[in-house]
Design an enzyme around this catalytic site. Sequence first.
Site, PDB file in Angstrom:
ATOM      1  N   GLY A 191       0.836  -1.191   0.000  1.00  0.00           N
ATOM      2  CA  GLY A 191       0.000   0.000   0.000  1.00  0.00           C
ATOM      3  C   GLY A 191       0.870   1.239   0.000  1.00  0.00           C
ATOM      4  O   GLY A 191       1.466   1.573  -1.013  1.00  0.00           O
ATOM      5  N   PHE A 192       0.939   1.941   1.133  1.00  0.00           N
ATOM      6  CA  PHE A 192       1.725   3.175   1.267  1.00  0.00           C
ATOM      7  C   PHE A 192       1.254   4.223   0.267  1.00  0.00           C
ATOM      8  O   PHE A 192       2.057   4.787  -0.473  1.00  0.00           O
ATOM      9  CB  PHE A 192       3.235   2.913   1.073  1.00  0.00           C
ATOM     10  CG  PHE A 192       3.839   1.989   2.084  1.00  0.00           C
ATOM     11  CD1 PHE A 192       4.302   2.473   3.304  1.00  0.00           C
ATOM     12  CD2 PHE A 192       3.949   0.629   1.830  1.00  0.00           C
ATOM     13  CE1 PHE A 192       4.865   1.621   4.236  1.00  0.00           C
ATOM     14  CE2 PHE A 192       4.505  -0.236   2.756  1.00  0.00           C
ATOM     15  CZ  PHE A 192       4.966   0.258   3.963  1.00  0.00           C
ATOM     16  N   HIS A 193      -0.031   4.449   0.217  1.00  0.00           N
ATOM     17  CA  HIS A 193      -0.544   5.491  -0.675  1.00  0.00           C
ATOM     18  C   HIS A 193      -1.968   5.881  -0.281  1.00  0.00           C
ATOM     19  O   HIS A 193      -2.623   5.189   0.499  1.00  0.00           O
ATOM     20  CB  HIS A 193      -0.525   5.012  -2.139  1.00  0.00           C
ATOM     21  CG  HIS A 193      -1.366   3.808  -2.394  1.00  0.00           C
ATOM     22  ND1 HIS A 193      -0.871   2.533  -2.502  1.00  0.00           N
ATOM     23  CD2 HIS A 193      -2.706   3.676  -2.558  1.00  0.00           C
ATOM     24  CE1 HIS A 193      -1.838   1.678  -2.716  1.00  0.00           C
ATOM     25  NE2 HIS A 193      -2.977   2.340  -2.749  1.00  0.00           N
ATOM     26  N   ALA A 194      -2.415   6.993  -0.876  1.00  0.00           N
ATOM     27  CA  ALA A 194      -3.832   7.387  -0.838  1.00  0.00           C
ATOM     28  C   ALA A 194      -4.229   7.579  -2.301  1.00  0.00           C
ATOM     29  O   ALA A 194      -3.450   7.281  -3.211  1.00  0.00           O
ATOM     30  CB  ALA A 194      -3.994   8.679  -0.036  1.00  0.00           C
TER      31      ALA A 194
END
Length: 142
Positions: A53-56
């Site tokens: 992930g590590f995101h928006a």
Amino acid sequence: MKKVDYDISKLIEIEELGDERGLLTVIEGNKSIPFEINRIFYIYNTMTGIRRGFHAHYKTRQALICVSGNCKVYLDNTKRKTDVVLDSPTKVLILEPNDWHEMYDFSPDCVLLVLASHLYDSEDYIRDYDKFIEVYKNDTVF
Ligand code: T46
């Protein structure tokens, strides 16, 4: 369908339909989840210790369901941070575009199903944390 209050995002408990043959759970776009489903993908065979992930996003809304096994999701909406355990095929975590998310602690049998509101577009990702804060720091919709 019962809604469970959650301090950062929406965790929905979907009804389990069962009979002598086994169990069945239904998710319908714009009904049990609050958007039209335009894309489906699933994450599985995740290696031990991996964090993803590590995101928006700018516009994509998503619903995350562990249809097998379990995993955890770390959420940060610039105002609050929390961790959610997904350990049942009836638990649906709704991610808004402004939810920075990281998935971790995948069990070896984990199959994480993701229903998304938009088709894949790499430009819809905010992968830089400072950029995420800049984009959403004044956002009042949570
Ligand atoms: C998200 C979390 C929950 C595509 O080509 N099409 C797709 O629809 C997706 C989802 C991914 N990809 C490609 C892009 C990368 O080369 O598949 C590769 C792995 O994707 P990514 O590194 O973005 O995977 P995660 O696990 O970090 O994030 C994914 C979704 O991309 C993301 O939208 O919110 O799962």
